[in-house]
Design an enzyme around this catalytic site. Structure first.
Site, PDB file in Angstrom:
ATOM      1  CB  SER A 193     -12.552  -9.869   5.236  1.00 32.05           C
ATOM      2  OG  SER A 193     -13.397  -9.470   4.186  1.00 32.05           O
ATOM      3  CG  HIS A 207      -9.418 -14.133   7.863  1.00 33.87           C
ATOM      4  ND1 HIS A 207      -8.552 -14.634   8.813  1.00 33.87           N
ATOM      5  CD2 HIS A 207      -8.672 -13.284   7.102  1.00 33.87           C
ATOM      6  CE1 HIS A 207      -7.354 -14.118   8.644  1.00 33.87           C
ATOM      7  NE2 HIS A 207      -7.395 -13.295   7.612  1.00 33.87           N
TER       8      HIS A 207
END
Length: 314
Positions: free
Chosen positions: A41, A44
């Protein structure tokens, strides 16, 4: 101090910032970071250009030398979910999450509320302490699955979270089959006790890959009345067909961690990591210094490098 933040071009840079206590901290404590993990994550989040220091998987030492892991989430204690004992579903939790909404652990040091501290068990070094967070996700997923010892589980996806689920499931007495895309992931699964076999159907299927294909595979493999536990993040929209309805399978999200039968799942993860040192050996093959963060992020995003969990060590 040094900290890793989004560079504005989709990557990261090491910058000089001051350490600040988050606004919600009622008992702020400084943690000198010893290890910090790069989560998928984070790749991102770097592209989102968030104005905070990244990193929600980290461990370090307090000023008195106490080694700790840090639970990056905290709860308000006042909303309806907190009052119901579901602190991991705190309505204000998103604004109190280190590495996302407040400064995280990809830094020399970070200030957290004392309630976030989890003392590391004897024998567990801070160099592996950053793995407590992803392992806590695995512990929570197994609890959410509701499987019984002796049940067989299928885990689809062998990144760090999928392997964390394998470790937690094996510790809970479950037999686990693992779908791994890469040879180094398969080897890690073998070390953790997962089988490469593929049964016809399973009472619990865990989607740890987060794609349309992995979800379709999970729906195909779950038995009627079984559970599909979703630990992956679907960064693109996915669809669910009629098979979920005809099978009456439960789709069970498992994103965070809280308490289970009175025990904090973060504490359970720390104990599991101390008891099974092979988990660290299976997951971590790459370590970098903090100044090498841009290269560490590149390696973490390229599975051909053999990376599973990349750690930074200030």
């Amino acid at each position: 101090m040094r900290a890793v933040r989004a560079s504005g071009d989709g990557g990261v840079a090491v910058v000089d910032v001051d350490a600040h206590a988050p606004a919600h901290a009622t008992d702020p404590v400084r943690v000198r970071v010893g290890s910090s993990g790069i989560c998928a994550s984070d790749l991102h989040l770097a592209a989102w250009n968030l104005p905070v220091t990244l990193g929600h998987e980290f461990a370090g030492v307090l000023d008195d030398g106490t080694p700790v892991a840090v639970q990056p989430s905290s709860w308000c204690g006042a909303c309806d979910r907190c009052l119901a004992g579901e602190t991991h579903l705190c309505r204000n939790g998103a604004s109190r999450l280190h590495g996302v909404s407040v400064d995280g652990g990809l830094a020399d040091e970070v200030i957290v509320d004392r309630s976030c501290l989890v003392p590391l068990p004897a024998g567990l070094d801070v160099s592996a302490g950053a793995l407590v967070e992803p392992l806590a996700v695995g512990v929570h997923a197994v609890h959410r699955a509701g499987a019984e010892p002796g049940d067989r589980m299928l885990v689809i996806g062998a990144g760090s979270i999928g392997l964390a689920v394998v470790a937690a499931a094996r510790a809970a007495g479950l037999d686990v089959d693992l779908v791994a895309r890469h040879a180094h992931q398969r080897a890690a699964g073998d070390l953790l006790g997962a089988s490469a076999r593929r049964g016809e159907e399973y009472g619990v299927v865990v989607d740890a890959a987060g794609t349309q294909g992995s979800l379709d595979d999970a729906v195909a493999r779950v038995r009627p009345g079984g559970a599909i536990v979703v630990v992956a993040t679907y960064w693109e929209p996915v669809s669910i067909g009629t098979a979920v309805l005809t099978k009456e399978a439960r789709v069970v999200p498992a994103a965070m961690y809280g308490h289970h039968h009175g025990e904090r799942e973060f504490d359970a993860a720390a104990a599991l990591l101390a008891a099974r040192p092979e988990v660290a050996g299976a997951l971590v093959h790459h370590r970098f210094g903090l100044d090498e963060a841009p290269e560490a992020f590149r390696v973490a995003g390229d599975r051909t490098t053999g990376a599973i969990k990349v750690l930074l060590e200030p």
